[in-house]
Design a protein around this motif. Structure first.
Motif, PDB file in Angstrom:
ATOM      1  N   THR A  27      67.217 -47.111 -20.272  1.00 12.75           N
ATOM      2  CA  THR A  27      68.498 -47.813 -20.333  1.00 12.75           C
ATOM      3  C   THR A  27      69.642 -46.880 -20.704  1.00 12.75           C
ATOM      4  OG1 THR A  27      67.305 -49.781 -21.059  1.00 12.75           O
ATOM      5  CG2 THR A  27      69.679 -49.813 -21.293  1.00 12.75           C
ATOM      6  N   GLY A  28      69.395 -45.993 -21.674  1.00 15.16           N
ATOM      7  CA  GLY A  28      70.451 -45.111 -22.145  1.00 15.16           C
ATOM      8  C   GLY A  28      70.881 -44.046 -21.158  1.00 15.16           C
ATOM      9  N   ASP A  29      70.094 -43.828 -20.097  1.00 18.30           N
ATOM     10  CA  ASP A  29      70.421 -42.802 -19.110  1.00 18.30           C
ATOM     11  C   ASP A  29      71.257 -43.324 -17.942  1.00 18.30           C
ATOM     12  OD1 ASP A  29      68.985 -40.954 -20.563  1.00 18.30           O
ATOM     13  OD2 ASP A  29      67.109 -41.367 -19.488  1.00 18.30           O
ATOM     14  N   ARG A  30      71.498 -44.632 -17.914  1.00 18.48           N
ATOM     15  CA  ARG A  30      72.235 -45.208 -16.786  1.00 18.48           C
ATOM     16  C   ARG A  30      73.738 -45.035 -16.982  1.00 18.48           C
ATOM     17  NH1 ARG A  30      68.814 -50.619 -17.692  1.00 18.48           N
ATOM     18  NH2 ARG A  30      66.815 -49.910 -16.837  1.00 18.48           N
ATOM     19  N   ASP A  31      74.406 -44.563 -15.940  1.00 21.81           N
ATOM     20  CA  ASP A  31      75.859 -44.430 -16.036  1.00 21.81           C
ATOM     21  C   ASP A  31      76.537 -45.716 -15.557  1.00 21.81           C
ATOM     22  OD1 ASP A  31      75.636 -44.400 -13.283  1.00 21.81           O
ATOM     23  OD2 ASP A  31      76.151 -42.290 -13.056  1.00 21.81           O
ATOM     24  N   GLN A  32      77.845 -45.729 -15.664  1.00 18.81           N
ATOM     25  CA  GLN A  32      78.629 -46.915 -15.317  1.00 18.81           C
ATOM     26  C   GLN A  32      78.402 -47.353 -13.871  1.00 18.81           C
ATOM     27  OE1 GLN A  32      83.042 -46.635 -14.885  1.00 18.81           O
ATOM     28  NE2 GLN A  32      83.084 -47.815 -16.801  1.00 18.81           N
ATOM     29  N   ALA A  33      78.356 -46.401 -12.947  1.00 12.30           N
ATOM     30  CA  ALA A  33      78.182 -46.718 -11.524  1.00 12.30           C
ATOM     31  C   ALA A  33      76.837 -47.391 -11.263  1.00 12.30           C
ATOM     32  CB  ALA A  33      78.309 -45.451 -10.685  1.00 12.30           C
ATOM     33  N   THR A  34      75.797 -46.956 -11.968  1.00 14.77           N
ATOM     34  CA  THR A  34      74.466 -47.544 -11.791  1.00 14.77           C
ATOM     35  C   THR A  34      74.436 -48.989 -12.268  1.00 14.77           C
ATOM     36  OG1 THR A  34      73.476 -45.360 -12.132  1.00 14.77           O
ATOM     37  CG2 THR A  34      72.018 -47.261 -12.318  1.00 14.77           C
ATOM     38  N   TRP A  35      75.024 -49.245 -13.456  1.00 12.73           N
ATOM     39  CA  TRP A  35      75.100 -50.624 -13.953  1.00 12.73           C
ATOM     40  C   TRP A  35      75.897 -51.500 -12.976  1.00 12.73           C
ATOM     41  CZ3 TRP A  35      72.410 -52.571 -17.938  1.00 12.73           C
ATOM     42  CH2 TRP A  35      71.902 -51.701 -18.907  1.00 12.73           C
ATOM     43  N   ASN A  36      77.020 -50.989 -12.512  1.00 16.74           N
ATOM     44  CA  ASN A  36      77.865 -51.764 -11.596  1.00 16.74           C
ATOM     45  C   ASN A  36      77.130 -52.113 -10.304  1.00 16.74           C
ATOM     46  OD1 ASN A  36      79.988 -51.685 -13.371  1.00 16.74           O
ATOM     47  ND2 ASN A  36      81.109 -50.076 -12.304  1.00 16.74           N
ATOM     48  N   ALA A  37      76.402 -51.146  -9.770  1.00 18.65           N
ATOM     49  CA  ALA A  37      75.677 -51.367  -8.515  1.00 18.65           C
ATOM     50  C   ALA A  37      74.621 -52.456  -8.675  1.00 18.65           C
ATOM     51  CB  ALA A  37      75.025 -50.061  -8.050  1.00 18.65           C
ATOM     52  N   MET A  38      73.933 -52.464  -9.816  1.00 15.46           N
ATOM     53  CA  MET A  38      72.887 -53.469 -10.036  1.00 15.46           C
ATOM     54  C   MET A  38      73.491 -54.854 -10.240  1.00 15.46           C
ATOM     55  SD  MET A  38      69.544 -53.462 -10.033  1.00 15.46           S
ATOM     56  CE  MET A  38      69.575 -54.959  -9.059  1.00 15.46           C
ATOM     57  N   ILE A  39      74.586 -54.934 -10.997  1.00  9.29           N
ATOM     58  CA  ILE A  39      75.262 -56.223 -11.209  1.00  9.29           C
ATOM     59  C   ILE A  39      75.759 -56.784  -9.879  1.00  9.29           C
ATOM     60  CG2 ILE A  39      77.315 -57.316 -12.224  1.00  9.29           C
ATOM     61  CD1 ILE A  39      76.966 -55.309 -14.589  1.00  9.29           C
ATOM     62  N   ALA A  40      76.413 -55.925  -9.092  1.00  9.04           N
ATOM     63  CA  ALA A  40      76.919 -56.356  -7.780  1.00  9.04           C
ATOM     64  C   ALA A  40      75.773 -56.774  -6.866  1.00  9.04           C
ATOM     65  CB  ALA A  40      77.723 -55.231  -7.133  1.00  9.04           C
ATOM     66  N   GLY A  41      74.666 -56.049  -6.921  1.00  9.54           N
ATOM     67  CA  GLY A  41      73.512 -56.379  -6.093  1.00  9.54           C
ATOM     68  C   GLY A  41      72.945 -57.747  -6.418  1.00  9.54           C
ATOM     69  N   TYR A  42      72.813 -58.047  -7.702  1.00 11.12           N
ATOM     70  CA  TYR A  42      72.328 -59.369  -8.112  1.00 11.12           C
ATOM     71  C   TYR A  42      73.277 -60.468  -7.633  1.00 11.12           C
ATOM     72  CZ  TYR A  42      68.622 -57.618 -11.234  1.00 11.12           C
ATOM     73  OH  TYR A  42      67.475 -57.051 -11.739  1.00 11.12           O
ATOM     74  N   THR A  43      74.571 -60.245  -7.818  1.00  9.89           N
ATOM     75  CA  THR A  43      75.558 -61.253  -7.419  1.00  9.89           C
ATOM     76  C   THR A  43      75.519 -61.493  -5.914  1.00  9.89           C
ATOM     77  OG1 THR A  43      77.003 -60.600  -9.263  1.00  9.89           O
ATOM     78  CG2 THR A  43      77.998 -61.891  -7.499  1.00  9.89           C
ATOM     79  N   GLN A  44      75.472 -60.420  -5.144  1.00  5.63           N
ATOM     80  CA  GLN A  44      75.447 -60.528  -3.688  1.00  5.63           C
ATOM     81  C   GLN A  44      74.219 -61.284  -3.182  1.00  5.63           C
ATOM     82  OE1 GLN A  44      75.582 -56.401  -2.633  1.00  5.63           O
ATOM     83  NE2 GLN A  44      77.743 -56.180  -3.182  1.00  5.63           N
ATOM     84  N   ASN A  45      73.126 -61.195  -3.928  1.00  3.61           N
ATOM     85  CA  ASN A  45      71.884 -61.849  -3.513  1.00  3.61           C
ATOM     86  C   ASN A  45      71.649 -63.190  -4.209  1.00  3.61           C
ATOM     87  OD1 ASN A  45      69.986 -59.909  -1.714  1.00  3.61           O
ATOM     88  ND2 ASN A  45      71.289 -58.669  -3.038  1.00  3.61           N
ATOM     89  N   GLY A  46      72.695 -63.697  -4.864  1.00  5.16           N
ATOM     90  CA  GLY A  46      72.626 -65.025  -5.474  1.00  5.16           C
ATOM     91  C   GLY A  46      71.827 -65.098  -6.759  1.00  5.16           C
ATOM     92  N   LEU A  47      71.500 -63.960  -7.341  1.00  5.51           N
ATOM     93  CA  LEU A  47      70.735 -63.933  -8.592  1.00  5.51           C
ATOM     94  C   LEU A  47      71.719 -63.841  -9.760  1.00  5.51           C
ATOM     95  CD1 LEU A  47      67.946 -61.493  -7.390  1.00  5.51           C
ATOM     96  CD2 LEU A  47      67.781 -63.976  -7.599  1.00  5.51           C
ATOM     97  N   VAL A  48      72.408 -64.956 -10.003  1.00  7.16           N
ATOM     98  CA  VAL A  48      73.542 -64.928 -10.933  1.00  7.16           C
ATOM     99  C   VAL A  48      73.102 -64.746 -12.384  1.00  7.16           C
ATOM    100  CG1 VAL A  48      75.056 -66.229  -9.404  1.00  7.16           C
ATOM    101  CG2 VAL A  48      73.584 -67.462 -10.986  1.00  7.16           C
ATOM    102  N   GLU A  49      71.983 -65.338 -12.765  1.00  6.62           N
ATOM    103  CA  GLU A  49      71.521 -65.171 -14.148  1.00  6.62           C
ATOM    104  C   GLU A  49      71.179 -63.717 -14.427  1.00  6.62           C
ATOM    105  OE1 GLU A  49      68.523 -67.839 -15.496  1.00  6.62           O
ATOM    106  OE2 GLU A  49      69.511 -69.610 -14.673  1.00  6.62           O
ATOM    107  N   GLU A  50      70.542 -63.076 -13.459  1.00 11.99           N
ATOM    108  CA  GLU A  50      70.201 -61.664 -13.611  1.00 11.99           C
ATOM    109  C   GLU A  50      71.455 -60.806 -13.723  1.00 11.99           C
ATOM    110  OE1 GLU A  50      68.816 -63.754 -11.610  1.00 11.99           O
ATOM    111  OE2 GLU A  50      66.644 -63.450 -11.435  1.00 11.99           O
ATOM    112  N   ALA A  51      72.501 -61.203 -12.975  1.00 16.00           N
ATOM    113  CA  ALA A  51      73.766 -60.464 -13.034  1.00 16.00           C
ATOM    114  C   ALA A  51      74.356 -60.513 -14.437  1.00 16.00           C
ATOM    115  CB  ALA A  51      74.757 -61.036 -12.020  1.00 16.00           C
TER     116      ALA A  51
END
Length: 233
Positions: A27-51
């Motif tokens: 977790t501590g090795d993830r940069d801002q872009a990595t977190w953003n990409a995962m949040i956006a990915g969850y949202t785009q795929n309708g996985l809102v709780e995961e986002a």
């Protein structure tokens, strides 16, 4: 590199592949872009709780959200049916001076409109200093969804007065608003404007909007002719 892979797999519908890439690092090795990409990915795929879970984890790891983060997580508020979450994110963006950003502003307008709070959407739109075609289109869609077709039409004209060119989506939004309100003459003028001034080739959605608009006021023959044009195209 990881953020690009996460984004690529998420946009391809392979969200679990994105998740595996995201989780293989501490977790501590993830940069801002990595977190953003995962949040956006969850949202785009309708996985809102995961986002939202990922967004909270990001905060817990003291990684500061930016405009991309907020614009990515805001759309997840609507499927959850919680305007309170949206208001909290709005407050967060104000406190961190992110709300003037055009992408955050557009996402807030969309969130409030879809949550039924059109007055909040109007306030955000008015306070967003930088506006692009997406911002205007989102507000026009909001007006149309709430039966405020005259305001949608007025904003569409204001958009042009501000030298912001409407795109194909903006034309769908305003034509839909004209259809709901029975503003046939205005709608037909806008449809003609799309090709003559902005050189936008009408799509199936545009033809359907016009056919629906004509059909609602009893001009069935003209509606049928529009459908025929679509079949030829």
């Amino acid at each position: 590199m990881e953020s690009y892979l996460i984004d690529m797999y998420a946009k391809s519908g392979l969200i679990r592949a994105s998740q595996q890439i995201f989780e293989r690092n501490n977790t501590g090795d993830r940069d801002q872009a990595t977190w953003n990409a995962m949040i956006a990915g969850y949202t785009q795929n309708g996985l809102v709780e995961e986002a939202f879970i990922t967004f909270r984890q990001m905060l817990e790891q003291n990684v500061t959200p930016n405009v991309v983060t907020i614009a990515s997580v805001l759309p997840a508020c609507n499927p959850m049916g919680s305007i309170e979450l949206g208001k909290q994110l709005h407050g967060f963006s104000i406190r961190h001076l992110l709300d003037p950003n055009v992408f955050v502003g557009s996402a807030l307008v969309d969130m409030y409109s879809k949550s039924g709070s059109i007055s909040y959407a109007e306030n955000v739109f008015a306070q967003t200093s930088e506006k692009n075609p997406v911002t205007y289109t989102t507000m026009i869609l909001g007006y149309g969804q709430h039966g405020m077709s005259e305001r949608a039409l007025s904003l569409f004209h204001k958009m042009q007065e501000c030298d912001i060119e409407p795109d194909a989506v903006a034309f769908v939004a305003v034509l839909s608003a004209c259809s709901y309100a029975g503003l046939v003459d205005e709608g037909l003028q806008i449809f003609e404007l799309m090709e003559s001034k902005y050189k936008i080739q009408p799509s199936t959605e545009h033809y359907c909007c016009v056919a629906d608009m004509l059909g609602r006021v009893g001009r069935v023959v003209e509606a049928y002719e529009f459908v025929q044009k679509l079949e030829v195209a």
